[in-house]
Design a protein around this motif. Sequence first.
Motif: not given
Length: 179
Positions: A19, A95, A111, A118, A121
Motif C-alpha cells: 500500500g 489495508m 506500506f 500513515d 499503518t
Amino acid sequence: MPHYPDALLQRAAKIRLVGFDVDGTLTDGRLHYASDGHETKSFHVQDGMGLVLLREAGIELALVSARISPLVAARGSELKIAHVHVGERSKLACMQRIAAGMGIGMDAVAFMGDDLPDLATLRAAGLAIAPANAHPWALAAAHWVAPRNGGEGAARDACDLILQAQGRLEGILAHGEHP
C-alpha cells in the motif's frame, strides 16, 4: 544493486500486498491549485514503472489517500491498480480489509507513508517504508527509509527492494525491457 540488510530482505520476501500513501509518497507532497480551483499533481514515471513491475510480479497494490482526489483515481486506473481508496479516514482499517480479503495477515503487507495519517499503518505493516523526506515520526516507524524523496523515485526504491528480496529483479534486468 543496493545492498540490503538480511533482516530487511526477509521482511520484504514475505510481502504480497503493498500500500502507498499518495501525497508526500507518490508525489512531492505539494498541493497545486489552478486559478479555476482544480488540483494538479505530479507523479514520477519511475515510481509508476516500479508499481507496474510489482503488479506484473503478482503482488497486489493499493493506493490509499485521506484526501479525495480524482487525480489519484486516474493514476490508479492508468497503472491498473485494483485497490484505489480516496477519502480514507483510517488507512490501517483500509489495508486490513484488503489483506483480509486476500486471506493474508499484516505481516505480508508493506506500506509506504510519510506523515501522521500513515503512522498506525506503518506500525502494523510487516514492512514499513518511508521516503527520505518523510516527517520524523514516519521515519521512526519505518523498517526502511528509501534513499529518494517522495515524488522523486522513493516508491520505485521500495518496489526494487521487494522485487530483489523476492528474487525477481534479476529476471527483469536480464530481459532488459518492460515485460
